[in-house]
Design a protein around this motif. Structure first.
Motif, short mmCIF file in Angstrom:
data_model
loop_
_atom_site.label_atom_id
_atom_site.label_comp_id
_atom_site.label_asym_id
_atom_site.label_seq_id
_atom_site.Cartn_x
_atom_site.Cartn_y
_atom_site.Cartn_z
N PRO A 70 0.81 -1.23 0.00
CA PRO A 70 0.00 0.00 0.00
C PRO A 70 0.84 1.27 0.00
CG PRO A 70 -0.11 -1.10 2.13
CD PRO A 70 0.59 -2.04 1.20
N ALA A 71 2.13 1.16 0.36
CA ALA A 71 3.01 2.32 0.34
C ALA A 71 3.90 2.34 -0.90
CB ALA A 71 3.88 2.33 1.60
N ALA A 72 3.58 1.52 -1.91
CA ALA A 72 4.37 1.50 -3.14
C ALA A 72 4.40 2.88 -3.79
CB ALA A 72 3.80 0.48 -4.12
N GLN B 58 6.05 -7.89 -6.23
CA GLN B 58 6.76 -8.62 -5.17
C GLN B 58 7.80 -7.77 -4.46
OE1 GLN B 58 9.08 -12.14 -6.34
NE2 GLN B 58 8.15 -13.21 -4.63
N PRO B 59 8.58 -6.94 -5.17
CA PRO B 59 9.56 -6.10 -4.46
C PRO B 59 8.93 -4.91 -3.73
CG PRO B 59 10.21 -6.48 -6.76
CD PRO B 59 8.78 -6.90 -6.62
N GLY B 60 7.62 -4.72 -3.88
CA GLY B 60 6.94 -3.61 -3.20
C GLY B 60 6.99 -2.29 -3.93
N LYS B 61 7.39 -2.33 -5.21
CA LYS B 61 7.54 -1.08 -5.97
C LYS B 61 6.22 -0.60 -6.56
CE LYS B 61 10.81 -2.52 -8.77
NZ LYS B 61 11.88 -2.46 -9.79
N MET C 160 -3.76 3.42 -15.74
CA MET C 160 -3.50 4.69 -15.08
C MET C 160 -2.33 4.48 -14.13
SD MET C 160 -6.20 6.85 -12.71
CE MET C 160 -7.29 7.27 -14.10
N ILE C 161 -1.41 5.42 -14.12
CA ILE C 161 -0.29 5.40 -13.17
C ILE C 161 -0.34 6.66 -12.33
CG2 ILE C 161 2.22 5.54 -12.91
CD1 ILE C 161 2.56 3.67 -15.21
N ASN C 162 -0.41 6.46 -11.03
CA ASN C 162 -0.46 7.57 -10.07
C ASN C 162 -1.49 8.62 -10.46
OD1 ASN C 162 1.52 6.26 -8.62
ND2 ASN C 162 3.19 7.51 -9.38
N GLN D 259 9.09 1.18 -16.24
CA GLN D 259 10.54 1.30 -16.11
C GLN D 259 10.96 2.76 -15.99
OE1 GLN D 259 11.84 -0.78 -19.63
NE2 GLN D 259 12.09 -2.73 -18.55
N ALA D 260 10.23 3.64 -16.63
CA ALA D 260 10.57 5.08 -16.58
C ALA D 260 10.35 5.68 -15.20
CB ALA D 260 9.73 5.83 -17.62
N ARG D 261 9.61 4.96 -14.34
CA ARG D 261 9.33 5.48 -12.98
C ARG D 261 10.41 5.07 -11.98
NH1 ARG D 261 5.29 6.50 -16.72
NH2 ARG D 261 3.75 7.93 -15.78
N PHE D 262 11.38 4.26 -12.39
CA PHE D 262 12.38 3.77 -11.45
C PHE D 262 13.80 4.02 -11.96
CE2 PHE D 262 8.58 1.13 -10.88
CZ PHE D 262 8.32 1.41 -9.54
#
Length: 230
Positions: free
Chosen positions: A48-50, A82-85, A207-209, A227-230
Motif C-alpha cells: 500500500p506504500a508502493a 513482489q519487491p513492493g515497488k 493509469m499510473i499515479n 521502467q521510466a518510474r524507477f
C-alpha cells in the motif's frame, strides 16, 4: 484495444452499495498475498506504500485483456509487485451480460480469492468464448431477456462457469448467491461509470499515479512506462 459499450448499466437501477473493509497489510516482502478492497469495490494487490499505483481497467469479454493477462501477469508480479515497488488495482468495465456474469463470479468470496479468480477467467477466455460463439438462438435469448439474475445464471450454466469455479473450491449454491447480490452489481456498475469519468475509451487501459496513459494497451508499452518510474 477493444471499445467499451455501456449498455448494461440500466439493469441495476435502485440497487445499494455495501461498504467493504480493506484487508490488513501482509508482512513486508509478502506483497503478492497483500490484497485490499477500495471503497468502490475494486481490488488492490501489493504494497500500500508502493511509490507507483497502477490501475488496470478490464473487461472479461475483451480478447486484448486476456492477451495482456497471459503476457504480463508473471513479469508484473515478479518485477514490480513482489519487491513492493508497484501496487496494482483492477477496475471493471462492464460491457454486456456475459462480462457482468464473469465479474460477479471473480468478485465472489473473500478479497484474497479475487486475483486467482480473475486470472482463471482471462487465461481460459478462448475456451469459454468458443461456447459463446457457438451458442444457439435459444441460449442467447436466455442471456438477454427476462430477470437479470436468471440471465446471469443461464450464462454461467451454458458457458461452464460453475465448473470452472468448482476448481477454485466454490459450490453452486455459493456462486448463485453471489450472482444474486445487488450490492455487488451496484459496485461493478459504479466502476464502469467511473471509467467514463476517467476518460477510458477501451480495454485494457491503464493509469499510473492518477494519470490515464495514452497509447498504452499492452504489456510492452506498459512496461516501458513502469521502467521510466524507477
Amino acid at each position: 484495444m477493444r471499445p467499451i459499450r455501456f449498455a448494461i448499466l440500466a439493469l441495476t437501477a435502485a440497487l445499494s452499495i455495501g461498504a467493504t473493509k480493506p484487508a490488513a497489510p501482509a508482512p513486508r516482502g509478502n506483497w503478492l498475498t497483500t490484497v485490499a478492497v477500495s471503497p468502490n469495490g475494486s481490488h488492490l494487490l501489493g504494497n500500500p506504500a508502493a511509490p507507483v499505483k497502477l490501475v488496470e481497467y478490464v473487461s472479461y469479454t475483451c480478447s486484448h485483456c486476456a492477451h495482456f493477462q497471459r503476457e504480463a501477469e508473471m513479469p508484473l508480479q515478479i518485477s514490480y509487485v513482489q519487491p513492493g515497488k508497484v501496487q496494482v488495482e483492477v477496475r471493471h468495465l462492464v460491457r454486456d451480460p456475459i462480462d457482468m456474469t464473469v465479474a460477479m463470479l471473480t468478485n465472489c468470496g473473500t478479497p484474497a480469492r479475487f486475483y486467482l479468480n480473475h486470472s482463471l477467467f482471462l487465461r481460459n477466455q478462448d475456451n469459454w468464448m468458443a461456447r459463446v460463439n457457438s451458442a444457439s438462438e435459444a441460449q442467447r435469448a436466455r442471456w438477454n431477456n427476462g430477470d437479470t439474475v436468471a440471465r446471469m445464471r443461464a450464462i454461467a450454466g451454458d458457458l461452464g462457469f460453475y465448473g470452472m469455479m468448482a476448481q477454485r473450491g466454490y459450490d453452486r449454491q455459493t456462486l448463485e448467491r453471489c450472482l444474486a447480490d445487488p450490492a455487488m452489481t451496484k459496485r461493478l456498475v459504479a466502476q464502469t461509470t467511473r471509467a467514463q469519468t476517467d476518460g477510458v475509451e477501451g480495454t485494457p487501459s491503464f493509469m499510473i499515479n492518477g494519470v490515464l496513459l495514452t497509447a498504452t494497451h499492452d504489456w510492452q508499452s506498459l512496461n516501458t512506462q513502469l521502467q521510466a518510474r524507477f
